[in-house]
Design a protein around this motif. Sequence first.
Motif, PDB file in Angstrom:
ATOM      1  N   ASP A 119      11.971  -6.358 -13.102  1.00 24.36           N
ATOM      2  CA  ASP A 119      12.295  -7.480 -12.218  1.00 24.36           C
ATOM      3  C   ASP A 119      13.519  -7.179 -11.350  1.00 24.36           C
ATOM      4  O   ASP A 119      13.540  -7.512 -10.165  1.00 24.36           O
ATOM      5  N   ALA A 120      14.528  -6.542 -11.921  1.00 22.62           N
ATOM      6  CA  ALA A 120      15.740  -6.213 -11.159  1.00 22.62           C
ATOM      7  C   ALA A 120      15.408  -5.240 -10.024  1.00 22.62           C
ATOM      8  O   ALA A 120      15.922  -5.378  -8.910  1.00 22.62           O
ATOM      9  N   ASP A 121      14.527  -4.272 -10.307  1.00 23.02           N
ATOM     10  CA  ASP A 121      14.105  -3.325  -9.265  1.00 23.02           C
ATOM     11  C   ASP A 121      13.386  -4.056  -8.140  1.00 23.02           C
ATOM     12  O   ASP A 121      13.573  -3.743  -6.959  1.00 23.02           O
ATOM     13  N   CYS A 122      12.551  -5.011  -8.504  1.00 22.13           N
ATOM     14  CA  CYS A 122      11.815  -5.786  -7.493  1.00 22.13           C
ATOM     15  C   CYS A 122      12.773  -6.604  -6.625  1.00 22.13           C
ATOM     16  O   CYS A 122      12.563  -6.719  -5.415  1.00 22.13           O
ATOM     17  N   MET A 123      13.828  -7.128  -7.233  1.00 21.81           N
ATOM     18  CA  MET A 123      14.835  -7.870  -6.458  1.00 21.81           C
ATOM     19  C   MET A 123      15.531  -6.946  -5.464  1.00 21.81           C
ATOM     20  O   MET A 123      15.739  -7.312  -4.308  1.00 21.81           O
ATOM     21  N   VAL A 124      15.885  -5.754  -5.920  1.00 24.47           N
ATOM     22  CA  VAL A 124      16.535  -4.777  -5.038  1.00 24.47           C
ATOM     23  C   VAL A 124      15.587  -4.407  -3.907  1.00 24.47           C
ATOM     24  O   VAL A 124      15.983  -4.377  -2.734  1.00 24.47           O
ATOM     25  N   PHE A 125      14.330  -4.143  -4.248  1.00 26.39           N
ATOM     26  CA  PHE A 125      13.355  -3.798  -3.217  1.00 26.39           C
ATOM     27  C   PHE A 125      13.217  -4.936  -2.211  1.00 26.39           C
ATOM     28  O   PHE A 125      13.151  -4.703  -1.000  1.00 26.39           O
ATOM     29  N   GLY A 126      13.205  -6.170  -2.691  1.00 27.57           N
ATOM     30  CA  GLY A 126      13.120  -7.319  -1.787  1.00 27.57           C
ATOM     31  C   GLY A 126      14.307  -7.395  -0.847  1.00 27.57           C
ATOM     32  O   GLY A 126      14.150  -7.690   0.345  1.00 27.57           O
ATOM     33  N   GLN A 127      15.508  -7.100  -1.353  1.00 28.59           N
ATOM     34  CA  GLN A 127      16.701  -7.114  -0.495  1.00 28.59           C
ATOM     35  C   GLN A 127      16.641  -5.996   0.541  1.00 28.59           C
ATOM     36  O   GLN A 127      17.026  -6.187   1.690  1.00 28.59           O
ATOM     37  N   ILE A 128      16.152  -4.832   0.119  1.00 29.96           N
ATOM     38  CA  ILE A 128      16.013  -3.719   1.067  1.00 29.96           C
ATOM     39  C   ILE A 128      15.010  -4.096   2.149  1.00 29.96           C
ATOM     40  O   ILE A 128      15.260  -3.910   3.342  1.00 29.96           O
ATOM     41  N   ALA A 129      13.871  -4.625   1.739  1.00 24.07           N
ATOM     42  CA  ALA A 129      12.835  -5.007   2.702  1.00 24.07           C
ATOM     43  C   ALA A 129      13.348  -6.088   3.649  1.00 24.07           C
ATOM     44  O   ALA A 129      13.103  -6.039   4.855  1.00 24.07           O
ATOM     45  N   ALA A 130      14.080  -7.059   3.119  1.00 26.26           N
ATOM     46  CA  ALA A 130      14.604  -8.149   3.941  1.00 26.26           C
ATOM     47  C   ALA A 130      15.623  -7.646   4.963  1.00 26.26           C
ATOM     48  O   ALA A 130      15.785  -8.254   6.023  1.00 26.26           O
ATOM     49  N   SER A 131      16.280  -6.544   4.660  1.00 25.40           N
ATOM     50  CA  SER A 131      17.271  -6.001   5.593  1.00 25.40           C
ATOM     51  C   SER A 131      16.620  -5.331   6.794  1.00 25.40           C
ATOM     52  O   SER A 131      17.289  -5.017   7.769  1.00 25.40           O
ATOM     53  N   GLY A 132      15.315  -5.096   6.730  1.00 23.16           N
ATOM     54  CA  GLY A 132      14.617  -4.427   7.828  1.00 23.16           C
ATOM     55  C   GLY A 132      14.746  -2.923   7.769  1.00 23.16           C
ATOM     56  O   GLY A 132      14.394  -2.218   8.712  1.00 23.16           O
ATOM     57  N   ALA A 133      15.228  -2.411   6.645  1.00 23.02           N
ATOM     58  CA  ALA A 133      15.479  -0.970   6.517  1.00 23.02           C
ATOM     59  C   ALA A 133      14.214  -0.128   6.437  1.00 23.02           C
ATOM     60  O   ALA A 133      14.267   1.067   6.628  1.00 23.02           O
ATOM     61  N   MET A 134      13.084  -0.763   6.146  1.00 24.66           N
ATOM     62  CA  MET A 134      11.833  -0.009   6.016  1.00 24.66           C
ATOM     63  C   MET A 134      10.811  -0.486   7.041  1.00 24.66           C
ATOM     64  O   MET A 134       9.708  -0.885   6.701  1.00 24.66           O
ATOM     65  N   ALA A 135      11.173  -0.366   8.275  1.00 25.51           N
ATOM     66  CA  ALA A 135      10.318  -0.859   9.363  1.00 25.51           C
ATOM     67  C   ALA A 135       8.984  -0.130   9.436  1.00 25.51           C
ATOM     68  O   ALA A 135       7.989  -0.678   9.924  1.00 25.51           O
ATOM     69  N   ASN A 136       8.931   1.116   8.954  1.00 28.80           N
ATOM     70  CA  ASN A 136       7.696   1.916   9.039  1.00 28.80           C
ATOM     71  C   ASN A 136       6.743   1.666   7.888  1.00 28.80           C
ATOM     72  O   ASN A 136       5.605   2.128   7.912  1.00 28.80           O
ATOM     73  N   LEU A 137       7.175   0.955   6.863  1.00 26.28           N
ATOM     74  CA  LEU A 137       6.368   0.770   5.656  1.00 26.28           C
ATOM     75  C   LEU A 137       5.097  -0.010   5.964  1.00 26.28           C
ATOM     76  O   LEU A 137       5.138  -1.107   6.519  1.00 26.28           O
ATOM     77  N   THR A 138       3.957   0.573   5.615  1.00 27.53           N
ATOM     78  CA  THR A 138       2.666  -0.085   5.845  1.00 27.53           C
ATOM     79  C   THR A 138       1.887  -0.295   4.551  1.00 27.53           C
ATOM     80  O   THR A 138       1.041  -1.174   4.478  1.00 27.53           O
ATOM     81  N   VAL A 139       2.155   0.545   3.527  1.00 20.80           N
ATOM     82  CA  VAL A 139       1.420   0.443   2.266  1.00 20.80           C
ATOM     83  C   VAL A 139       2.408   0.470   1.113  1.00 20.80           C
ATOM     84  O   VAL A 139       3.261   1.357   1.037  1.00 20.80           O
ATOM     85  N   LEU A 140       2.251  -0.490   0.211  1.00 18.16           N
ATOM     86  CA  LEU A 140       3.107  -0.551  -0.979  1.00 18.16           C
ATOM     87  C   LEU A 140       2.241  -0.528  -2.200  1.00 18.16           C
ATOM     88  O   LEU A 140       1.285  -1.236  -2.336  1.00 18.16           O
TER      89      LEU A 140
END
Length: 121
Positions: free
Chosen positions: A100-121
């Motif tokens: 769950d903690a990893d998912c929270m970190v991933f959510g914060q990273i995604a929310a920052s716009g740092a992974m604009a190229n990400l198309t598949v998770l």
Amino acid sequence: AIPMVRTRRQRALDATPPLLALPEDTFRTLCRNLICPLRPQQLVNFASTCSAVHASQQVELCELQRLHVAAHALCMKIGSSCSKMSGAHVLDFYSCRVDDADCMVFGQIAASGAMANLTVL
């Protein structure tokens, strides 16, 4: 030539870095756009432009440091790096045992716009 008499406010504005003369909400928006857990150097470079800007960004710099440490740990857990993750088109967490903690970190990273190229998770 007639010497100009400058008011106290004019002298204060002259001493204020132009960025800090921006309206507070505009300045905060600018700073939020520089916060990237995968590339923290953006905000660090910005904050180091002058001592007044650095002082105004202490809270953001501390939060960014916390996020970057967490992002780096997540990258290590999935066998990647911050630079690889920021440019990734595909991320596979299937065999990484994220919690769950990893998912929270991933959510914060995604929310920052740092992974604009990400198309598949």
